[in-house]
Design a protein around this motif. Sequence first.
Motif, short mmCIF file in Angstrom:
data_model
loop_
_atom_site.label_atom_id
_atom_site.label_comp_id
_atom_site.label_asym_id
_atom_site.label_seq_id
_atom_site.Cartn_x
_atom_site.Cartn_y
_atom_site.Cartn_z
N GLY A 280 43.80 48.61 36.29
CA GLY A 280 44.75 47.95 37.18
C GLY A 280 44.04 47.29 38.33
O GLY A 280 43.09 47.85 38.89
N THR A 281 44.47 46.08 38.67
CA THR A 281 43.89 45.36 39.80
C THR A 281 45.00 44.72 40.62
O THR A 281 46.11 44.49 40.12
CB THR A 281 42.90 44.27 39.36
OG1 THR A 281 43.59 43.35 38.49
CG2 THR A 281 41.70 44.86 38.63
N ARG A 282 44.65 44.42 41.87
CA ARG A 282 45.60 43.77 42.76
C ARG A 282 44.80 42.87 43.69
O ARG A 282 43.70 43.24 44.12
CB ARG A 282 46.37 44.82 43.58
CG ARG A 282 47.38 44.23 44.54
CD ARG A 282 48.12 45.32 45.29
NE ARG A 282 49.11 44.78 46.21
CZ ARG A 282 49.88 45.52 46.99
NH1 ARG A 282 49.79 46.83 46.95
NH2 ARG A 282 50.74 44.95 47.80
N TYR A 283 45.36 41.70 43.99
CA TYR A 283 44.66 40.73 44.83
C TYR A 283 45.57 40.20 45.92
O TYR A 283 46.79 40.07 45.73
CB TYR A 283 44.18 39.54 43.98
CG TYR A 283 43.15 39.90 42.94
CD1 TYR A 283 43.53 40.23 41.65
CD2 TYR A 283 41.79 39.90 43.25
CE1 TYR A 283 42.59 40.57 40.69
CE2 TYR A 283 40.84 40.23 42.30
CZ TYR A 283 41.24 40.57 41.02
OH TYR A 283 40.30 40.90 40.08
N ALA A 284 44.96 39.83 47.01
CA ALA A 284 45.68 39.08 48.03
C ALA A 284 45.94 37.68 47.49
O ALA A 284 45.14 37.14 46.71
CB ALA A 284 44.84 38.99 49.30
N ASP A 285 47.05 37.10 47.88
CA ASP A 285 47.40 35.76 47.40
C ASP A 285 46.32 34.74 47.71
O ASP A 285 46.07 33.82 46.92
CB ASP A 285 48.72 35.30 48.03
CG ASP A 285 49.92 36.05 47.48
OD1 ASP A 285 50.99 36.00 48.11
OD2 ASP A 285 49.79 36.72 46.42
N SER A 286 45.65 34.93 48.83
CA SER A 286 44.66 33.94 49.28
C SER A 286 43.41 33.90 48.39
O SER A 286 42.66 32.93 48.45
CB SER A 286 44.26 34.24 50.72
OG SER A 286 43.71 35.55 50.83
N VAL A 287 43.20 34.93 47.59
CA VAL A 287 41.99 34.96 46.76
C VAL A 287 42.31 35.00 45.27
O VAL A 287 41.39 34.96 44.43
CB VAL A 287 41.10 36.18 47.11
CG1 VAL A 287 40.79 36.20 48.61
CG2 VAL A 287 41.73 37.50 46.67
N LEU A 288 43.58 35.05 44.94
CA LEU A 288 43.99 35.11 43.53
C LEU A 288 43.43 33.92 42.78
O LEU A 288 43.47 32.80 43.25
CB LEU A 288 45.52 35.13 43.47
CG LEU A 288 46.17 35.50 42.16
CD1 LEU A 288 45.78 36.91 41.74
CD2 LEU A 288 47.68 35.39 42.29
#
Length: 124
Positions: free
Chosen positions: A57-65
Amino acid sequence: QVHLVESGGGLVQAGGSLRLSCAASGITDSSYTMGWFRQAPEKGREFVAAISGIGSGTRYADSVLDRFSISRDNAKNTEYLQMDRLTPDDTAVYYCAAKGGPALSSYESAYDYWGQGTQVTVSS
């Protein structure tokens, strides 16, 4: 005693790439969630990305997606942050963090352990 050490920061031109590494010691449980945060000059620390214990599972900030990719190698107790298409807005000190439990939290307060940070500077 948990110890996190980041490496891989530096100076890069806009559009370039860098890969950050975070070597963890003292963490014997691979279920720890690992994350990256960053702090730009005169700004608060912000969430960048997180990865679950087994990396599924991963999650990213919108600014770096779509530009950054987080990964980990549990055999080496190391997590990575591949950063592509860098812009001057990505200039910051990047911090590695670790927390118990599976939640891919974006909150600073959720993380128990922190590295000392590595500087990333992107020139225009």
